[in-house]
Design a protein around this motif. Sequence first.
Motif, PDB file in Angstrom:
ATOM      1  N   UNK A  27      93.063 -60.302  22.614  1.00  0.00           N
ATOM      2  CA  UNK A  27      91.832 -60.160  21.963  1.00  0.00           C
ATOM      3  C   UNK A  27      90.962 -59.046  22.659  1.00  0.00           C
ATOM      4  N   UNK A  28      91.356 -58.420  23.466  1.00  0.00           N
ATOM      5  CA  UNK A  28      90.485 -57.527  24.373  1.00  0.00           C
ATOM      6  C   UNK A  28      91.268 -56.445  25.132  1.00  0.00           C
ATOM      7  N   UNK A  29      90.909 -55.191  25.288  1.00  0.00           N
ATOM      8  CA  UNK A  29      91.509 -54.189  25.989  1.00  0.00           C
ATOM      9  C   UNK A  29      90.857 -53.671  27.018  1.00  0.00           C
ATOM     10  N   UNK A  30      91.555 -53.423  28.030  1.00  0.00           N
ATOM     11  CA  UNK A  30      90.771 -53.187  29.455  1.00  0.00           C
ATOM     12  C   UNK A  30      91.790 -51.709  29.991  1.00  0.00           C
ATOM     13  N   UNK A  42      86.601 -53.362  24.050  1.00  0.00           N
ATOM     14  CA  UNK A  42      87.165 -52.686  25.249  1.00  0.00           C
ATOM     15  C   UNK A  42      86.272 -52.512  26.418  1.00  0.00           C
ATOM     16  N   UNK A  43      86.958 -52.270  27.710  1.00  0.00           N
ATOM     17  CA  UNK A  43      86.027 -52.216  28.855  1.00  0.00           C
ATOM     18  C   UNK A  43      87.000 -51.066  29.795  1.00  0.00           C
ATOM     19  N   UNK A  44      86.083 -50.763  30.781  1.00  0.00           N
ATOM     20  CA  UNK A  44      86.895 -49.935  31.703  1.00  0.00           C
ATOM     21  C   UNK A  44      86.996 -50.558  33.033  1.00  0.00           C
ATOM     22  N   UNK A  59      77.953 -50.822  29.076  1.00  0.00           N
ATOM     23  CA  UNK A  59      77.664 -52.121  29.197  1.00  0.00           C
ATOM     24  C   UNK A  59      79.133 -53.092  29.558  1.00  0.00           C
ATOM     25  N   UNK A  60      80.254 -52.352  29.601  1.00  0.00           N
ATOM     26  CA  UNK A  60      81.452 -52.684  30.038  1.00  0.00           C
ATOM     27  C   UNK A  60      82.219 -51.982  31.125  1.00  0.00           C
ATOM     28  N   UNK A  61      81.629 -51.405  32.128  1.00  0.00           N
ATOM     29  CA  UNK A  61      82.275 -50.570  32.968  1.00  0.00           C
ATOM     30  C   UNK A  61      82.177 -50.956  34.188  1.00  0.00           C
ATOM     31  N   UNK A  62      83.256 -51.421  34.851  1.00  0.00           N
ATOM     32  CA  UNK A  62      83.507 -52.104  36.054  1.00  0.00           C
ATOM     33  C   UNK A  62      84.249 -50.952  37.119  1.00  0.00           C
ATOM     34  N   UNK A  74      86.959 -58.947  37.033  1.00  0.00           N
ATOM     35  CA  UNK A  74      85.944 -58.861  36.469  1.00  0.00           C
ATOM     36  C   UNK A  74      85.642 -58.417  34.972  1.00  0.00           C
ATOM     37  N   UNK A  75      86.424 -57.645  34.591  1.00  0.00           N
ATOM     38  CA  UNK A  75      86.237 -57.277  33.246  1.00  0.00           C
ATOM     39  C   UNK A  75      86.755 -58.141  32.455  1.00  0.00           C
ATOM     40  N   UNK A  76      87.423 -59.001  32.449  1.00  0.00           N
ATOM     41  CA  UNK A  76      87.672 -60.454  31.601  1.00  0.00           C
ATOM     42  C   UNK A  76      86.654 -61.193  31.491  1.00  0.00           C
ATOM     43  N   UNK A  77      86.164 -61.672  33.032  1.00  0.00           N
ATOM     44  CA  UNK A  77      84.714 -62.382  33.100  1.00  0.00           C
ATOM     45  C   UNK A  77      83.574 -61.699  32.229  1.00  0.00           C
ATOM     46  N   UNK A  78      83.434 -60.473  32.238  1.00  0.00           N
ATOM     47  CA  UNK A  78      82.517 -59.995  31.451  1.00  0.00           C
ATOM     48  C   UNK A  78      82.518 -60.153  29.891  1.00  0.00           C
TER      49      UNK A  78
END
Length: 244
Positions: A8-11, A123-125, A149-152, A169-173
């Motif tokens: 469901x999510x992209x990092x 998505x996050x970084x 807001x999704x930059x780790x 941390x990205x998944x937790x976010x």
Amino acid sequence: MMTRQPITHLVCDCDGVLLDSESIALRVLHRELLPLLPALPTPLEGAGAQDDQARSAALHAAIANRLGMYTDLLLDELQAEFAFDLSAPQIARIHGTVGRACGEEAQLVPGVAEALQAIRLPRAVASNSDSVRIESGLRRCGLYGQFEGRIYSAHDVGRPKPAPDVYLAAAAGFGVDPARCVAVDDSVTGVRAAAEAGMHVLGFTGVAHDRKAMARKLKEAGAQKVFDDMKQFPELICELIWLR
């Protein structure tokens, strides 16, 4: 064994996946470190220039093989391999010079903007670079809004890759299990980190200096699929979603 869950999510890693900045880091590190190589003993007549070229090539290769590492760890390993005697101020200066160059000169990885438009996942970084460098590069290249807001950064969350901290941390976010995330990374350290975090992992070799060798290394590190053209990225995401 990874629990089968819907993806469901992209990092995304930043340098080498979103931004073509690793060639910049390689150039700057080589330029800064080459004059600091310890002098060799007096060479045989006529051999000096040849020795200098060999040392320069060896340093270039050593840096290239470590791109994607936390810069401080990269410099530590180069110090050990080449017997540099870098002071803390020199390390700080080199670190700053690399960060500024990457933030100011980085370009989008070819095709990544179009690929991201076709991928309908939040998505996050997750990067080993510091937040200032990441944000500067993303703003300059027009991607900041997609990741705001999704930059780790590993500088902020704990241990750098290959530890899984920044991916966790990205998944937790997102508030999701890492098994519901797919990560894309271009380095051995990054792929190991994402795999240890429990994510599905894609390896990208499009900006690698030796794509064939890097593809092998990324698979050995835990990448499920490896690709070298961003046109393949959306299709690979779809395959992972439907083959869960």
